[in-house]
Design a protein around this motif. Structure first.
Motif, mmCIF file in Angstrom:
data_model
loop_
_atom_site.group_PDB
_atom_site.id
_atom_site.type_symbol
_atom_site.label_atom_id
_atom_site.label_comp_id
_atom_site.label_asym_id
_atom_site.label_seq_id
_atom_site.Cartn_x
_atom_site.Cartn_y
_atom_site.Cartn_z
ATOM 1 N N ASN A 86 68.614 55.883 41.989
ATOM 2 C CA ASN A 86 67.723 56.528 42.979
ATOM 3 C C ASN A 86 66.752 57.178 42.357
ATOM 4 O O ASN A 86 66.041 58.123 42.925
ATOM 5 N N ILE A 110 75.459 54.930 53.639
ATOM 6 C CA ILE A 110 74.075 55.047 53.306
ATOM 7 C C ILE A 110 73.569 56.362 53.906
ATOM 8 O O ILE A 110 72.971 57.204 53.173
ATOM 9 N N ARG A 140 68.088 54.302 54.893
ATOM 10 C CA ARG A 140 67.660 54.917 53.708
ATOM 11 C C ARG A 140 66.178 55.369 53.420
ATOM 12 O O ARG A 140 65.975 56.473 53.108
#
Length: 284
Positions: A14, A228, A270
């Motif tokens: 990420n 998530i 997300r």
């Protein structure tokens, strides 16, 4: 063969796109054509949605309820298929190992070595996996808290390998069920490792009287959305064109034709979290 993920692991943390990554594929390698077909389909979907993808397939199933349960098509045959998936589809691969002597052998064919949940405390197995230099994905035992996984991470790191992923797959609840405690994801992420939610295995109904594990696939979307939302770096989803005919874990798999719609919804969650600054990168 793709180079080891050790050189590209930051992409799965990420730190760039903010996107989660996906480990997905059949429970076990059933044959070359099916493995390539699943990998190609999932790669098409993940490319479209810009989701980093690792193909998952067990080369052998060691933890079976019954002696007549399907275990595989042969170790080297299955590992060569995983290697071919990597070469032809252009994705990294992950497979699980069960004993220390399997680590170096499997590492010749795949990019990520996975430690099964029931074996996450096996010191010799963790050290052997670490010594290969491959990324080591450790599944959290159904009998452990997220905090307890610090010691598994330490075993790999103290063996000279900093490339660790932790995966949650639920906790045992009674004799024949699992529940997901989402507190485990931030707890494990605090160890500065990517954390993954194994969506499909967390919906198993183990220890059924028939000796065949059951499942609750209708809840796959629920668990994935929650993971998530909590901040999972990745998802683990077993998928198959026809789960009812899968040779292992069909009762809790996601049908392949349902994967794109699910991932599309998850990317929106997300993105919403990223827009509000809720996704904090871990260091590389």
């Amino acid at each position: 063969m793709l180079e080891s993920l050790t050189n590209v692991l930051p992409h799965f943390r990420n730190t760039n796109s903010g996107q989660f990554f996906l480990m997905a594929g059949p429970c076990v390698i059933e044959g070359e054509d099916m493995a390539l077909r699943i990998a190609e389909k999932v790669k098409h979907i993940t490319d479209k949605l810009q989701i980093p993808y690792i193909f998952k397939g067990s080369y052998r199933k060691a933890n079976r309820s019954r002696i007549d349960s399907f275990t595989g098509i042969g170790d080297e045959t299955a590992l060569r298929i995983l290697q071919k998936v990597s070469q032809e589809i252009g994705v990294p691969t992950v497979t699980d190992i069960h004993e220390s002597e399997e680590a170096a052998f499997a590492a010749e064919y795949v990019d990520v070595l996975q430690i099964p949940a029931f074996l996450c405390r096996q010191t010799d197995l963790l050290i052997a996996a670490a010594k290969t230099g491959k990324v080591v994905n450790i599944k959290k035992g159904q009998f452990l808290s997220g905090e307890a996984m610090q010691f598994a991470v330490d075993k790999v790191r103290q063996s000279g390998n900093p490339h660790v992923i932790l995966t949650d797959r639920g906790n045992s609840f009674g004799y024949s069920d699992l529940v997901v405690d989402f507190r485990n994801l931030p707890a494990m992420r605090s160890f500065d490792v990517p954390v993954v939610m194994d969506v499909t295995h967390s919906l198993q109904r183990p220890n059924q009287a028939s000796g065949v594990t059951g499942g609750q696939p209708a809840l796959i979307e629920t668990i994935a959305k929650a993971a998530i939302a909590v901040g999972a770096d990745g998802l683990f989803i077993e998928t198959h064109p026809t789960p009812a005919t899968a040779k292992s874990d069909g009762a809790n798999m996601l049908a392949l034709d349902q994967l794109e719609a699910l991932l599309t919804k998850l990317t929106r969650i997300r993105q919403a979290l990223q827009d509000e600054g809720s996704i904090a990168p871990i260091s590389t």
